[in-house]
Each structure stands twice: as structure tokens, then as C-alpha cells.
Design a protein around this motif. Structure first.
Motif, PDB file in Angstrom:
ATOM      1  N   THR A 295     -24.180 -13.892   5.411  1.00  0.00           N
ATOM      2  CA  THR A 295     -25.501 -13.385   5.807  1.00  0.00           C
ATOM      3  C   THR A 295     -26.594 -14.422   5.568  1.00  0.00           C
ATOM      4  OG1 THR A 295     -25.781 -12.303   3.662  1.00  0.00           O
ATOM      5  CG2 THR A 295     -24.913 -10.962   5.423  1.00  0.00           C
ATOM      6  N   LEU A 296     -26.373 -15.329   4.612  1.00  0.00           N
ATOM      7  CA  LEU A 296     -27.377 -16.368   4.347  1.00  0.00           C
ATOM      8  C   LEU A 296     -27.587 -17.281   5.548  1.00  0.00           C
ATOM      9  CD1 LEU A 296     -26.686 -17.429   0.658  1.00  0.00           C
ATOM     10  CD2 LEU A 296     -28.835 -16.565   1.573  1.00  0.00           C
ATOM     11  N   LYS A 297     -26.589 -17.322   6.429  1.00  0.00           N
ATOM     12  CA  LYS A 297     -26.701 -18.196   7.604  1.00  0.00           C
ATOM     13  C   LYS A 297     -27.492 -17.541   8.737  1.00  0.00           C
ATOM     14  CE  LYS A 297     -22.369 -20.478   6.612  1.00  0.00           C
ATOM     15  NZ  LYS A 297     -20.952 -20.224   6.694  1.00  0.00           N
ATOM     16  N   ASN A 298     -27.801 -16.245   8.602  1.00  0.00           N
ATOM     17  CA  ASN A 298     -28.475 -15.512   9.667  1.00  0.00           C
ATOM     18  C   ASN A 298     -30.002 -15.639   9.501  1.00  0.00           C
ATOM     19  OD1 ASN A 298     -29.575 -13.641  11.415  1.00  0.00           O
ATOM     20  ND2 ASN A 298     -27.936 -12.150  11.084  1.00  0.00           N
ATOM     21  N   ARG A 299     -30.597 -16.547  10.240  1.00  0.00           N
ATOM     22  CA  ARG A 299     -32.031 -16.835  10.052  1.00  0.00           C
ATOM     23  C   ARG A 299     -32.907 -15.691  10.537  1.00  0.00           C
ATOM     24  NH1 ARG A 299     -33.161 -22.959  11.755  1.00  0.00           N
ATOM     25  NH2 ARG A 299     -35.050 -22.516  10.617  1.00  0.00           N
ATOM     26  N   GLN A 300     -32.471 -15.014  11.623  1.00  0.00           N
ATOM     27  CA  GLN A 300     -33.252 -13.882  12.136  1.00  0.00           C
ATOM     28  C   GLN A 300     -33.324 -12.775  11.091  1.00  0.00           C
ATOM     29  OE1 GLN A 300     -34.859 -13.438  15.379  1.00  0.00           O
ATOM     30  NE2 GLN A 300     -35.748 -11.847  14.072  1.00  0.00           N
ATOM     31  N   LEU A 301     -32.179 -12.505  10.467  1.00  0.00           N
ATOM     32  CA  LEU A 301     -32.115 -11.476   9.425  1.00  0.00           C
ATOM     33  C   LEU A 301     -33.076 -11.805   8.287  1.00  0.00           C
ATOM     34  CD1 LEU A 301     -30.478  -9.025   8.089  1.00  0.00           C
ATOM     35  CD2 LEU A 301     -29.207 -10.819   6.940  1.00  0.00           C
ATOM     36  N   ARG A 302     -33.066 -13.063   7.861  1.00  0.00           N
ATOM     37  CA  ARG A 302     -33.926 -13.457   6.745  1.00  0.00           C
ATOM     38  C   ARG A 302     -35.400 -13.346   7.115  1.00  0.00           C
ATOM     39  NH1 ARG A 302     -31.431 -18.871   4.273  1.00  0.00           N
ATOM     40  NH2 ARG A 302     -33.248 -18.712   2.934  1.00  0.00           N
ATOM     41  N   ALA A 303     -35.707 -13.678   8.375  1.00  0.00           N
ATOM     42  CA  ALA A 303     -37.103 -13.566   8.809  1.00  0.00           C
ATOM     43  C   ALA A 303     -37.534 -12.101   8.829  1.00  0.00           C
ATOM     44  CB  ALA A 303     -37.258 -14.192  10.191  1.00  0.00           C
ATOM     45  N   ASN A 304     -36.677 -11.214   9.397  1.00  0.00           N
ATOM     46  CA  ASN A 304     -37.004  -9.781   9.450  1.00  0.00           C
ATOM     47  C   ASN A 304     -37.207  -9.227   8.040  1.00  0.00           C
ATOM     48  OD1 ASN A 304     -36.474 -10.073  12.166  1.00  0.00           O
ATOM     49  ND2 ASN A 304     -34.655  -8.787  12.211  1.00  0.00           N
ATOM     50  N   LEU A 305     -36.267  -9.589   7.164  1.00  0.00           N
ATOM     51  CA  LEU A 305     -36.300  -9.074   5.789  1.00  0.00           C
ATOM     52  C   LEU A 305     -37.499  -9.591   5.014  1.00  0.00           C
ATOM     53  CD1 LEU A 305     -32.645  -9.395   4.507  1.00  0.00           C
ATOM     54  CD2 LEU A 305     -34.018  -7.324   4.562  1.00  0.00           C
TER      55      LEU A 305
ATOM     56  N   LYS B  86     -33.413  -4.944  11.750  1.00  0.00           N
ATOM     57  CA  LYS B  86     -33.582  -5.025  13.210  1.00  0.00           C
ATOM     58  C   LYS B  86     -35.059  -5.143  13.573  1.00  0.00           C
ATOM     59  CE  LYS B  86     -29.454  -2.785  14.824  1.00  0.00           C
ATOM     60  NZ  LYS B  86     -28.816  -4.089  14.999  1.00  0.00           N
ATOM     61  N   ASN B  87     -35.358  -5.939  14.608  1.00  0.00           N
ATOM     62  CA  ASN B  87     -36.742  -6.020  15.054  1.00  0.00           C
ATOM     63  C   ASN B  87     -36.939  -5.143  16.296  1.00  0.00           C
ATOM     64  OD1 ASN B  87     -35.876  -7.477  17.274  1.00  0.00           O
ATOM     65  ND2 ASN B  87     -36.253  -9.448  16.291  1.00  0.00           N
ATOM     66  N   ARG B  88     -38.188  -5.075  16.765  1.00  0.00           N
ATOM     67  CA  ARG B  88     -38.529  -4.143  17.843  1.00  0.00           C
ATOM     68  C   ARG B  88     -37.816  -4.463  19.159  1.00  0.00           C
ATOM     69  NH1 ARG B  88     -44.486  -4.170  18.650  1.00  0.00           N
ATOM     70  NH2 ARG B  88     -44.976  -5.450  16.867  1.00  0.00           N
ATOM     71  N   THR B  89     -37.661  -5.749  19.427  1.00  0.00           N
ATOM     72  CA  THR B  89     -36.981  -6.129  20.677  1.00  0.00           C
ATOM     73  C   THR B  89     -35.534  -5.646  20.643  1.00  0.00           C
ATOM     74  OG1 THR B  89     -38.364  -8.082  20.693  1.00  0.00           O
ATOM     75  CG2 THR B  89     -36.460  -8.113  22.157  1.00  0.00           C
TER      76      THR B  89
ATOM     77  N   VAL C 162     -32.725 -11.941  -4.499  1.00  0.00           N
ATOM     78  CA  VAL C 162     -31.382 -12.013  -3.905  1.00  0.00           C
ATOM     79  C   VAL C 162     -31.331 -11.120  -2.665  1.00  0.00           C
ATOM     80  CG1 VAL C 162     -28.925 -11.558  -4.292  1.00  0.00           C
ATOM     81  CG2 VAL C 162     -30.314 -12.544  -6.121  1.00  0.00           C
ATOM     82  N   TYR C 163     -31.785  -9.861  -2.818  1.00  0.00           N
ATOM     83  CA  TYR C 163     -31.788  -8.949  -1.663  1.00  0.00           C
ATOM     84  C   TYR C 163     -32.606  -9.528  -0.512  1.00  0.00           C
ATOM     85  CZ  TYR C 163     -32.594  -5.026   1.390  1.00  0.00           C
ATOM     86  OH  TYR C 163     -32.661  -4.239   2.519  1.00  0.00           O
ATOM     87  N   GLN C 164     -33.772 -10.108  -0.841  1.00  0.00           N
ATOM     88  CA  GLN C 164     -34.651 -10.637   0.205  1.00  0.00           C
ATOM     89  C   GLN C 164     -33.951 -11.697   1.062  1.00  0.00           C
ATOM     90  OE1 GLN C 164     -38.086 -12.086  -1.833  1.00  0.00           O
ATOM     91  NE2 GLN C 164     -39.121 -10.109  -1.819  1.00  0.00           N
ATOM     92  N   ARG C 165     -32.969 -12.347   0.489  1.00  0.00           N
ATOM     93  CA  ARG C 165     -32.309 -13.426   1.232  1.00  0.00           C
ATOM     94  C   ARG C 165     -30.984 -13.007   1.870  1.00  0.00           C
ATOM     95  NH1 ARG C 165     -35.752 -14.926  -2.058  1.00  0.00           N
ATOM     96  NH2 ARG C 165     -37.028 -16.779  -1.756  1.00  0.00           N
ATOM     97  N   VAL C 166     -30.248 -12.124   1.204  1.00  0.00           N
ATOM     98  CA  VAL C 166     -28.927 -11.800   1.759  1.00  0.00           C
ATOM     99  C   VAL C 166     -28.922 -10.497   2.554  1.00  0.00           C
ATOM    100  CG1 VAL C 166     -27.745 -13.032  -0.090  1.00  0.00           C
ATOM    101  CG2 VAL C 166     -28.089 -10.570  -0.300  1.00  0.00           C
ATOM    102  N   GLY C 167     -29.919  -9.598   2.301  1.00  0.00           N
ATOM    103  CA  GLY C 167     -29.957  -8.325   3.019  1.00  0.00           C
ATOM    104  C   GLY C 167     -28.965  -7.327   2.472  1.00  0.00           C
ATOM    105  N   GLY C 168     -29.057  -6.114   2.977  1.00  0.00           N
ATOM    106  CA  GLY C 168     -28.275  -5.009   2.410  1.00  0.00           C
ATOM    107  C   GLY C 168     -26.791  -5.048   2.701  1.00  0.00           C
ATOM    108  N   HIS C 169     -26.399  -5.575   3.870  1.00  0.00           N
ATOM    109  CA  HIS C 169     -24.986  -5.511   4.242  1.00  0.00           C
ATOM    110  C   HIS C 169     -24.095  -6.335   3.315  1.00  0.00           C
ATOM    111  CE1 HIS C 169     -26.205  -4.280   8.595  1.00  0.00           C
ATOM    112  NE2 HIS C 169     -26.195  -3.273   7.753  1.00  0.00           N
TER     113      HIS C 169
END
Ligand code: SF4
Length: 460
Positions: free
Chosen positions: A19-29, A162-165, A325-332
């Protein structure tokens, strides 16, 4: 021990790497959690007695837990006296069977749901499908996750990743609608039209509970969208499933939590919708009320003097939002319906520290203490994390190495020999995996060719 449907299928470390590699996820979070944290701080700063409220909330929960058996029996009597029915479920299987049995007795092939993490914990939706019953989520974010066949990634904001788009595309694909934009108003309207039909045509609703009062038999749900109020009032049959730790001894206890919960969760002074009901009332709301009291590992947590404080949790999610940690890796990455710091201590306790994936969760923290500072019921999460780490093999190998080094440093001759051996030792220890975990996130320095002691002795 039974932990039902919260078993992570992977280790936290493995999933976090992905999940650390997912830049969109990190931006949303990053955007969402920073916004919520700022708002929460402003809401909390308005109250001069915030710290004393936290102390009161923790004390009420501790008292409720200390007399849990008595409180639950009292709750059962109060609910039944008001016309409701109470059931006891030891684990996920028993709870699902009860929900299915009650629903099928009313011929329901579809039930509507108020957002409930406890129901996610026991994987209610997929289990009900096995009985031919579709469970429809009515909370907007839960609905988004359900339509996307995705797991929630936050306690309070399940679709935070998830974002609005992405949501617009999802609605157009799954609801068969064409949307003019991805504005929140347009997205909410699409969900509203879909859900309104469900509210008006479904006869059984399933909910969780934020609190239940032993003294009166009153059950309370707080929410923001009004979908909960629809589910709690329109269908003929209401099934509420709550973890046994949600019971409060007295009616007046609720007031404290109605102050601390909204400020900690949605950063509001009060929740837009606070629904409370006591049994049934002819001609007003559901004709039947069924309350299922779920254990699913909670009594094991209760029995542990250090871990027990975890059961104070009111699922506000403040600890997730501040956690670096949560802010960077997300819930999943946590692999469980309970993500973030609370998940890192609750999931392994519900499942048992012998669970191979769950026992990686207490290491999903920097131990910075931010979670403890914001927790409205003062759960000392770092203390429980350190305590749980101490129960793992991984911690054991680290502590053996550290103790050996400490012992050697007290004996100069042994220390000197040790230093010379350390060049070899470092690679041997790494090779044997003794420093695994500890060295994964730290760089071991190169050992110099000449020690300070040797240099001092030979300086001429
Ligand atoms: S541990 Fe505390 S801060 Fe975290 S969700 Fe529970 S009550 Fe909220």
C-alpha cells in the motif's frame, strides 16, 4: 478462541509494503485525515473541561466492564420488560444464525443495514448471502464500499481511500445512472434515490449499537446521514447486534458519551441524528425488536488486566486520523475491519496472539503516543502495544540480543572480545534471522576496522 470474521489473511508488514507504493491512496488519506484532525482539535478546544470529560468517560467504561455480567443481565431484563427479545451469541456463527433465523421467519430475502462495524467483524453480509438474504448497506460510504466490492478502510469514513471521480464512475457502472458531475450533491442524490426505495420496501433492518443502558433497556445509535433513523423506524422488524462491551450501567452515563463521541469522531458538537429506543411501542416504529449480545472473543480481552482497557473503545476513530502509520499505509494494510491503532491492539486480542497474521499488528506503530493523547476514553494504546509485543516470538529474539549486549558491556574483557567478534557476529546474527524485525526498519551501522579502545591503546 473465536474471532469470527476479522482474521487478517496477510501480515501487516507484507501488506503495508504494497500500500505504501499507492500514491493516490496516500494523497486521499493525507488530505482527509489532516482535515479531520484540524476540525477535531478546534471542536475539542471549545471545551474547558475536555480532560475531565475524558476521565469521566474512561471511569464509566471501567465501571461498566468491572460489572459486565451484572450489567448485561440487567440490560436483558430491561429490554424484555419493554417488549424486546434478547439473545446471546458466543461467536460470529451463532450471531449470523440468529439474524438469518429472525429474517427468514419474516420471509425476508433482503435486509437493510445501519452502518455497523460489529456486523463487518462477523462478516454478516457474506454469511447472510449463504441463507439467500441480501444485506443492503444504507450508509453512503458503506454503500460505496459494497458496490465496489471493496472492504472499508476507516472506522468512521469507510470509503476514505476513494475520491469523488472514482465514486462517480462506480455509481454510473453499478447503479445504471448517468451523472452530470462528481459534485458531492450529485453523488449523494444518486445514492438517495437508490436507497429511498429500499427504505420503503424492506421489512427487516439490522443495526449495531453505540450504547445500551442496563438500567432502562434503551439502545442508542448516533449517525450523520439520517439513513440510520430510516432503518430504525420504517421496517417492521429491527434486529440490533452489539458487542457486549457497549453496555452502560445508567441512563445518565449516556450524556458524557454524547459529548465526547461527536467531537472525537466527526468533530461536531453533537451528532446530526441521535436515535434512542426502548423496546417496542405499538403504532410507533418497528413491531418487533431483537437484541443480540455478541461475545466473539471479548470475554478473553476482559480477562486480561492490561488489555482490558481496549474494551473502553467507542469507535470514534480519532486514533486512526492522528496515527503516522495509518496516514501512510491506510486501513487495508491492517487486514481487519478494525484498522489503525485500535485495530493493532483489538484484533490480536480478539483472535489471540498465537494468530500468525494478527500478531504482526502490534508492530504497526511508532509508539509516538499520539493515539493515547486523542483517545476520548483514555486507552493507553502504546502501553497495550508494548505489552502485546512482549508476547510475541519476534520480541523475544530482540530482547535476547539486547540483554546479551547489555551483559557484555558490563564486563570490559568480554566487551572487547565481543567487539572484535561483532564484524562476524553482525552477519551471523542477520543470517540466522536473529535481528529480523528489528533490523527491517533500522540500518545497522558498519562496524569500524579499529575500535576506540584499540585506537587508544595504540595511539603511540
Ligand atoms: S481507541 Fe480511543 S481514539 Fe481509537 S477509536 Fe477507540 S475510542 Fe476512539
Amino acid at each position: 478462541m473465536s474471532g469470527g470474521g476479522i482474521r487478517p489473511l496477510h501480515s501487516f508488514t507484507d501488506e503495508a509494503r504494497k500500500t505504501l507504493k499507492n500514491r493516490q491512496l496516500r494523497a486521499n488519506l493525507g488530505f482527509a485525515t489532516n482535515t479531520i484532525c484540524d476540525k477535531r482539535q478546534r471542536a475539542v478546544d471549545e471545551l474547558e473541561d475536555w480532560e475531565s470529560l475524558r476521565g469521566d468517560a474512561a471511569a464509566i467504561k471501567d465501571e461498566a466492564l468491572a460489572n459486565l455480567a451484572e450489567n448485561l443481565v440487567k440490560l436483558e431484563a430491561s429490554v424484555e420488560a419493554a417488549g424486546g427479545k434478547v439473545y446471546w451469541a458466543r461467536d460470529a456463527k451463532e450471531a449470523v444464525e440468529l439474524v438469518a433465523k429472525i429474517s427468514l421467519a419474516h420471509g425476508a430475502s433482503e435486509v437493510i443495514k445501519v452502518k455497523s462495524i460489529t456486523s463487518d467483524e462477523i462478516e454478516l453480509n457474506s454469511s447472510l448471502a449463504g441463507y439467500g438474504i441480501s444485506a443492503i448497506e444504507t450508509d453512503l460510504a458503506e454503500l460505496i464500499c459494497q458496490l465496489a466490492e471493496d472492504a472499508p478502510s476507516h472506522i468512521l469514513v469507510p470509503a476514505i481511500h476513494k475520491n469523488r471521480t472514482e465514486i462517480r464512475e462506480l455509481f454510473e457502472r453499478t447503479l445504471g445512472v448517468t451523472l452530470e458531475s462528481n459534485e458531492p450533491r450529485v453523488l449523494a442524490e444518486a445514492a438517495r434515490l437508490y436507497l429511498r426505495h429500499k427504505f420503503l420496501t424492506t421489512s427487516v433492518a439490522v443495526s449495531g449499537a453505540n450504547f445500551a443502558v442496563a438500567e432502562t433497556g434503551t439502545v442508542a445509535i448516533v449517525e450523520s446521514e439520517g439513513n440510520g433513523r430510516m432503518c430504525l423506524t420504517l421496517p417492521k422488524v429491527l434486529i440490533t447486534m452489539m458487542g457486549i462491551e457497549k453496555v452502560l450501567p445508567q441512563w445518565q452515563d449516556v450524556a458524557t458519551f454524547l459529548k465526547v463521541l461527536p467531537r472525537s469522531s466527526t468533530a461536531e458538537r453533537m451528532n446530526p441524528y441521535t436515535s434512542m429506543w426502548t423496546g417496542i411501542h405499538r403504532g410507533d416504529g418497528p413491531e418487533e425488536f431483537h437484541l443480540i449480545l455478541l461475545d466473539n472473543g471479548r470475554t478473553h480481552v476482559l480477562a486480561d488486566q492490561t488489555g482490558r482497557q481496549t474494551l473502553r473503545c467507542i469507535r470514534c476513530s480519532a486514533c486512526l486520523n492522528v496515527c503516522p502509520v495509518y496516514q501512510r499505509v491506510g486501513g487495508h494494510a491492517y487486514g481487519s475491519v478494525y484498522p489503525g491503532p485500535i485495530g493493532a491492539i483489538l484484533t490480536p486480542q480478539l483472535l489471540g496472539m498465537e494468530h500468525e497474521q494478527a500478531n504482526t499488528l502490534p508492530f504497526a506503530s511508532t509508539l509516538c503516543g499520539a493515539c493515547y493523547e486523542v483517545c476520548p476514553v483514555k486507552i493507553n494504546i502504546p502501553e497495550v502495544l508494548a505489552y502485546l509485543r512482549g508476547k510475541t516470538d519476534k520480541e523475544l529474539s530482540e530482547s535476547v540480543v539486547m540483554k546479551t549486549i547489555a551483559h557484555a558491556m558490563l564486563m570490559p574483557r568480554l566487551f572487547s572480545i565481543g567487539l572484535r567478534a561483532s564484524r562476524l557476529g553482525k552477519s551471523v546474527a542477520s543470517g540466522l534471522g536473529l535481528l529480523r524485525g528489528w533490523a527491517d526498519s533500522r540500518e545497522l551501522p558498519d562496524i569500524p576496522e579499529q575500535s576506540f579502545r584499540d585506537w587508544w591503546r595504540n595511539r603511540g
